[in-house]
Design a protein around this motif. Structure first.
Motif: not given
Lengths: 264, 262
Positions: A132-141, A220-230
């Motif tokens: 199982p592999f998590f693909l980040q689909k959010n372009l901004f992330s 950042v890739y895994l979506g564990k950081s908010s935009l501000l944190t990133a």
């Protein structure tokens, strides 16, 4: 600029002279990846969640870190310490090129090669094992991730360059590099994600530049950081790059003053 | 035999003087690095396996035991067969020719020269740690298990010797040693966790082709009383086959050796 392109080309050619060596080196990377994969797969089982990671997220972390590590930690700068020791630095100093840019060009060639082969190997492993592999689909992330990984690459180059400059002061250069490599792998999140460690330990790690090399780009890739944190992480990375660039310039100048081209 | 022991002690003495006398600072850092690397992986096991409570069918303590036995076999092999890491340089410079002229079996110099005192220091602490861990957690199944463990550990060293010799012989033919020995080291690292946990194909490869399972997983399983008699028999047969096979291949490589460099 064109002279540095030639350096990149020459570095590529050097790799393909010793083809068996190259093949074995890539094989070693695959073995490392497989060990991590099976260990994590057994520990996490099918539906277990440990430290906020499920199997998909942790395997994505392990696989992606292996690619990031191959790209960011692949470097030819470590050779500089030996070059100083043998007096071969004189050859470089006599040429109309910047030593810093010379090594950065060699590093770039190394990294292009590494990223190509690592992605290929990872693709094959994912195709064969179907994890199982998590693909980040959010372009901004994704953009933030690529940008923070690019900064990590620069930061590692300057840290490693600085470490190699100890060659000006001592002939015992390999042992500090060996120890540094081991510490770096752990403190940067190369062995385990840093957020599985106790909070005080995480805090101590975060005040060093190391998590900005692997762990923070991965969050950042895994979506564990908010935009501000990133964005905050990217800003701190830039500060660290500035600090290490300044240190490299200062120590390089001081080293040149005592350089005696021993061995020449 | 006495002659070989005397030569080995001279090599050990020279190595100790160089490593602990001339490069004190580097030696300290290398030792520190080895210890930290060991602790980091132990911490990884404690963090993940400790939280998950088990590693498949193995308890946390058994998982740690597998890691300790891996280190024991790995460091013992490095200490005894450190000479291989110097062999390529001797081959390409033509220095190996001198080994052939001496009244000693060249195999002895190729594998047993340059014993590293840092390995010995690490080994000393590792053995103490393993003994304390075993007795504190009552992991030894019975006296026969302990006997079987030592027999299989000896067998593991025979297998390790054979694999090192195969690399040396292959190196004599192709001059490719450095990466090959590191691939062997990477393969052994796969046994930091029990090899039973891998997919059947990888498990088969690590048992029958490159017998890492027999070298590391089997002695650990024997100690806790989890090894079947079929696996014990397989271990010793593999030890004998690999020893004779590697000696034959070494003889073949030696016959085809054409000096280079000198």
């Amino acid at each position: 600029m064109i002279k540095y392109l030639f350096i990149i080309r020459n570095t590529f050619e050097e790799y393909f002279i010793y083809r068996i060596n190259f093949l074995f080196w890539r094989l070693r990377n695959i073995l490392g990846l497989l060990t991590g994969y099976f260990f994590i797969k057994v520990v996490f089982g099918q539906e277990k969640i440990l430290y906020g990671y499920d199997l998909e997220k942790i395997l994505t972390y392990i696989f992606s870190v292996s690619v990031l590590r191959a790209v960011i930690f692949s470097s030819r700068v470590a050779d500089l310490a030996g070059v100083i020791q043998t007096g071969d630095l004189t050859n470089l100093l006599l040429k109309p090129i910047s030593t810093l840019r010379y090594y950065f060009s060699r590093d770039l060639a190394d990294k292009v090669l590494n990223i190509s082969f690592s992605l290929l190997e990872l693709g094959v492993i994912i195709y064969l094992l179907k994890p199982p592999f998590f693909l980040q689909k959010n372009l901004f992330s994704l953009i933030l991730f690529i940008f923070s990984a690019g900064l990590a690459l620069l930061l590692y180059f300057f840290i490693n360059f600085l470490l190699s400059l100890i060659g000006f002061w001592t002939p015992e250069v390999w042992a500090p590099q060996f120890l540094f490599g081991i510490l770096l792998n752990f403190f940067s999140g190369g062995l385990i994600p840093l957020d599985v460690l106790p909070k005080p330990v995480q805090f101590v790690f975060q005040v060093t530049p190391f998590p900005y090399l692997l762990f923070n780009p991965m969050t950042v890739y895994l979506g564990k950081s908010s935009l501000l944190t990133a964005l905050g992480m990217i800003l701190i990375s830039l500060v660290w790059i500035g600090i290490f660039y300044f240190l490299v310039r200062r120590v390089w100048q001081k080293g040149l003053l005592i350089y005696q081209a021993e061995g020449r | 035999m006495k002659k070989y022991l005397k030569v080995w002690l001279k090599w050990a003495q020279a190595s100790f003087i160089i490593v602990l006398g001339t490069y004190k600072f580097s030696s300290f850092l290398f030792l520190l690095g080895k210890i930290i690397r060991f602790l980091f992986f132990l911490l990884t096991i404690l963090i993940f396996v400790g939280k998950a409570k088990a590693l498949a069918d193995y308890t946390l303590n058994q998982a740690i035991l597998f890691f300790l036995v891996f280190n024991l076999v790995d460091i013992l092999s490095q200490f005894l067969f450190r000479g291989l890491y110097w062999f390529r340089q001797r081959l390409i410079s033509g220095q190996f020719d001198y080994a052939l002229l001496k009244p000693l079996n060249p195999l002895f110099e190729v594998l047993f020269s340059h014993p590293d005192p840092l390995d010995l220091i690490t080994l000393f602490f590792l053995i103490i740690l393993t003994i304390i861990f075993l007795f504190r957690n009552s992991l030894i199944a019975n006296l026969f298990s302990a006997f079987l463990f030592f027999s299989l550990l000896t067998n593991a060293l025979i297998l390790s010797f054979s694999l090192h010799l195969l690399v040396a012989a292959f190196g004599m033919i192709t001059l490719e040693i450095d990466h090959l020995i590191w691939i062997y080291r990477d393969l052994t690292q796969m046994a930091r966790i029990p090899v039973d946990l891998y997919a059947p194909l990888i498990r088969g490869f690590l048992t029958f082709i490159i017998p890492i399972t027999i070298m590391i997983t089997f002695p650990a399983k024997a100690l806790v009383g989890l090894l079947s008699w079929q696996e014990v028999v397989l271990s010793f047969i593999a030890g004998i086959l690999f020893l004779f096979g590697s000696l034959k291949f070494w003889q073949y490589a030696l016959k085809n050796y054409a000096s280079v460099g000198s």
